[in-house]
Design a protein around this motif. Structure first.
Motif, PDB file in Angstrom:
ATOM      1  N   GLY A  37       0.884  -3.391   4.491  1.00  0.00           N
ATOM      2  CA  GLY A  37       0.968  -1.963   4.787  1.00  0.00           C
ATOM      3  C   GLY A  37       1.242  -1.702   6.249  1.00  0.00           C
ATOM      4  N   PRO A  97       0.829  -1.212   0.000  1.00  0.00           N
ATOM      5  CA  PRO A  97       0.000   0.000   0.000  1.00  0.00           C
ATOM      6  C   PRO A  97       0.863   1.261   0.000  1.00  0.00           C
ATOM      7  N   ASP A 143      -2.262   2.443  -4.378  1.00  0.00           N
ATOM      8  CA  ASP A 143      -3.235   3.189  -3.585  1.00  0.00           C
ATOM      9  C   ASP A 143      -4.383   2.272  -3.165  1.00  0.00           C
ATOM     10  N   ASP A 144      -4.994   2.592  -2.041  1.00  0.00           N
ATOM     11  CA  ASP A 144      -6.071   1.748  -1.517  1.00  0.00           C
ATOM     12  C   ASP A 144      -7.210   1.580  -2.520  1.00  0.00           C
ATOM     13  N   THR A 185      -3.564   2.639   5.903  1.00  0.00           N
ATOM     14  CA  THR A 185      -4.220   1.895   4.825  1.00  0.00           C
ATOM     15  C   THR A 185      -5.407   1.133   5.390  1.00  0.00           C
TER      16      THR A 185
END
Length: 350
Positions: free
Chosen positions: A244, A216, A264-265, A238
């Motif tokens: 992460g 993440p 990215d999430d 995250t």
């Protein structure tokens, strides 16, 4: 001289061996995307384990490690810090061995994971600050529990030379494929145990396959790997559970990782949705992280005119995230809208 405590350890080890023998290997699923005609994708379905995640392998190894190092005895309480999947697997093995188990978990852990631990007879000790899970697990250990300590021991508890570890299993299943030696293997990092096992095994077998860790964005492993600094902290939180980490865990080995791709999430969540569309069943957010990283790696390969295969993992069952990553209201409350990221993914193959 007869030693009753050794008799129990011997029987416990035999139970774990019998369980491993009964467990069939997990499937390796092939994915062909028209956008990448020269690259074949493979995903190892670790959610097929009895406890629903790749942590089933780790939990078995941690119990064996504790037993064979003389740290675990009959009737002793067992504890570990976990965001869910490892705890579920550990609760399952603890029940098999007739041992009480406590999982120290962040209070924000998906409710279904907490319920799964409890359904297996485990107790959940929930802490408000995820950074406090290690200290809380150590408190339980100071009061007599055996601390399985996945974050400190995962990379050494697993036999990275073989014995049906995940790397050996992948390469055995790839043997008859057109590109049997993968160009890349992609995995996330929670404890660092899986990446350590894969990276070591690739070198042990003399393979050219490279290892990518999918992380993440802002995770501690990504910054730690770039700077080779084990003391760095995550710059962002995250919602992707299991990876992460807020700190670089001691089991993460910098030097066997060839690349780290930050995701990215919203990309990870979109990836999990995409996997449901492809396979007709749900997988967790870390599986979506792996998918996104695989596509980044494939795009780079394509730009360089390379061909070959990429292998990654489907980490755990998505039903555990029905109240979080697959719940529109939960996502909206956190300002997460993965629809735009989902639209950028390749069309789902028929």
């Amino acid at each position: 001289m007869k030693r009753p405590e050794r008799d129990w350890v011997r029987e416990a080890v035999e139970r774990l061996r019998r369980e491993a023998t009964r467990s069939a290997d997990t499937h390796l699923l092939r994915l062909d995307l028209p956008a990448f005609p020269d690259i074949a994708f493979y995903f190892k379905d670790e959610a097929a384990h009895p406890t629903g995640s790749l942590k089933h392998r780790l939990a078995r190894s941690l119990f064996l490690y504790a037993l064979c190092n003389g740290r675990l005895r009959e009737g002793q309480a067992v504890v570990d810090a976990s965001s869910g999947s490892t705890a579920i697997s550990e609760a399952w093995f603890a029940r098999m061995l007739g041992l009480p188990f406590t999982a120290v978990m962040p209070a924000c852990t998906a409710p279904r994971k907490i319920a799964d631990v409890q359904a297996l007879g485990g107790t959940c000790d929930l802490v408000d600050d995820p950074n406090d899970v290690h200290a809380r697990a150590a408190w339980h250990a100071a009061n007599g529990a055996c601390h399985l300590d996945q974050f400190a021991l995962a990379e050494r508890a697993t036999d990275w030379r073989g014995n049906n570890n995940i790397a050996e299993s992948i390469l055995r299943q790839m043997a008859l494929e057109p590109d049997p030696e993968p160009a890349w293997i992609v995995c996330g990092a929670g404890t660092g145990g899986t990446s350590a096992t894969i990276g070591r095994y690739l070198r042990y077998q003399g393979l050219s396959t490279r290892l990518c860790v999918a992380e993440p964005t802002g995770g501690a492993f990504a910054e730690g790997w770039r700077t080779r600094n084990p003391s760095v902290r995550a710059s962002r939180g995250t919602v992707i559970e299991g990876i992460g980490r807020p700190r670089v865990e001691p089991g993460f080995l910098f030097d066997i990782v060839d690349a780290v791709v930050e995701v990215d999430d919203v990309e990870s969540i979109a990836g999990a949705w995409w996997l449901e569309g492809w396979l007709g069943r749900r997988y967790g957010g870390s599986s979506g992280t792996n998918l996104a990283a695989c596509l980044h790696i494939a795009a780079d390969m394509q730009a360089r005119g390379e061909r070959g295969s990429i292998v990654s993992l489907l980490c755990d069952r998505g039903e555990r995230y029905a109240q979080t990553l697959f719940d529109p209201k939960w996502l909206q409350a956190r300002g997460l809208d993965p629809k735009a990221a989902h639209a950028l993914l390749p069309p789902i193959p028929c």
